[in-house]
Design a protein around this motif. Sequence first.
Motif, PDB file in Angstrom:
ATOM      1  N   LEU A 174      -6.371  -5.094  -0.748  1.00 31.51           N
ATOM      2  CA  LEU A 174      -5.371  -4.107  -1.154  1.00 31.51           C
ATOM      3  C   LEU A 174      -5.841  -3.321  -2.375  1.00 31.51           C
ATOM      4  CD1 LEU A 174      -2.015  -6.104  -0.734  1.00 31.51           C
ATOM      5  CD2 LEU A 174      -2.943  -4.336   0.776  1.00 31.51           C
ATOM      6  N   HIS A 180      -3.474  -1.312   9.526  1.00 24.90           N
ATOM      7  CA  HIS A 180      -3.958  -0.223   8.682  1.00 24.90           C
ATOM      8  C   HIS A 180      -5.145   0.460   9.358  1.00 24.90           C
ATOM      9  CE1 HIS A 180      -5.823   1.710   5.119  1.00 24.90           C
ATOM     10  NE2 HIS A 180      -4.559   1.854   4.752  1.00 24.90           N
ATOM     11  N   SER A 184      -6.355   0.672  -2.244  1.00 28.59           N
ATOM     12  CA  SER A 184      -5.487   1.492  -3.091  1.00 28.59           C
ATOM     13  C   SER A 184      -6.208   2.054  -4.314  1.00 28.59           C
ATOM     14  CB  SER A 184      -4.290   0.670  -3.566  1.00 28.59           C
ATOM     15  OG  SER A 184      -4.704  -0.360  -4.443  1.00 28.59           O
ATOM     16  N   LEU A 187       0.826  -1.214   0.000  1.00 37.37           N
ATOM     17  CA  LEU A 187       0.000   0.000   0.000  1.00 37.37           C
ATOM     18  C   LEU A 187       0.860   1.264   0.000  1.00 37.37           C
ATOM     19  CD1 LEU A 187      -2.945  -0.733   2.476  1.00 37.37           C
ATOM     20  CD2 LEU A 187      -3.049  -0.557  -0.020  1.00 37.37           C
TER      21      LEU A 187
END
Length: 339
Positions: free
Chosen positions: A45, A184, A49, A19
């Motif tokens: 992901l 995250h 992203s 990321l």
Amino acid sequence: MKTILVPGGAGYIGSHTVLDLIKKGFNPIIVDDFSNSSRKVISILEELSGKEITFYELDVKNKEGLRRIFNENKIDAVINFAGFKAVGESVEKPLMYYENNLFGMITLLEVMKEFDVKNIVFSSSATVYGIPEKMPLVEGDPMGATNPYGRTKLMIENILVDLAASDDTWNIIALRYFNPLGAHESGKIGEDPNGIPNNLAPYITQVAVGKLEKLHIFGNDYDTPDGTCIRDFVHVNDLAAGHSAAINYLFSGNIGFEAINLGSEKGYSVLEILKNFEKAVGKTIPYVIDGRRAGDIAVSYADASKAKKLLNWETKYTIEDMCRDSWNWQKKNPNGFED
């Protein structure tokens, strides 16, 4: 746009690094056999992203498979996270660790050499310092290891030193990081170990979420203020940024081999981490004191001045941030990626 091959890119630190690479303008390609990670990570992901991510399901010991990847893509550099990483398991199954971690790295380096890709960041560890004589730990300190996992990291560093000495066109960085923590901020990716966690944070959060009964603390008779081990904890997002910074440094010119610590330069005891998690969770977390664990040292924390000087890197997240984000991940995903 530089293309970075990321073996082990679906794992805990690898996924956060992917990321960060995207955020910093790189094009990461993931290689993972999903033996210690989840296929679901790829789609998460992509969601986080907003980009499609190229990935290959492959064991890095598969030389022909790696050659195909290098043929199909113009790779500029590699960040290698691929490898087994549980200390206890390495003591029980040393041959498995030596075979997987060493052969995987050697195979990867051989294929990189074939395709003249000579930029690599290696995911090393503070375990290469063994039983240290003083604190903080500096890159030039004596090295050793107290378990097979640590010895594989040390052996690979020795291989990389020899490789750089034999051919000055290689640019190699071994990032020796300390104890990763956090997740995250979205709570969509985090640390999801197989079986009983080997690391402190997922053990605590799995107790807090009711998956495990109580935390086992190994020893309270160390020469530390509260008797429990002291460690240097780093937010996984800070570690991810360190890898992107290392890639930039690789491209700055001929650097040969560099070992660089990634740490917060602060030490927190096991009980201090537990108290911070209790604040984040909002309740008491049950624990029991067990005997010391073989190979554990009393205190370990980094001197990270080299990372600041060479990579312009330093930690941004606090211990409160780390505990909050780890709990946020576990709370939203009580059973990890199975949810």
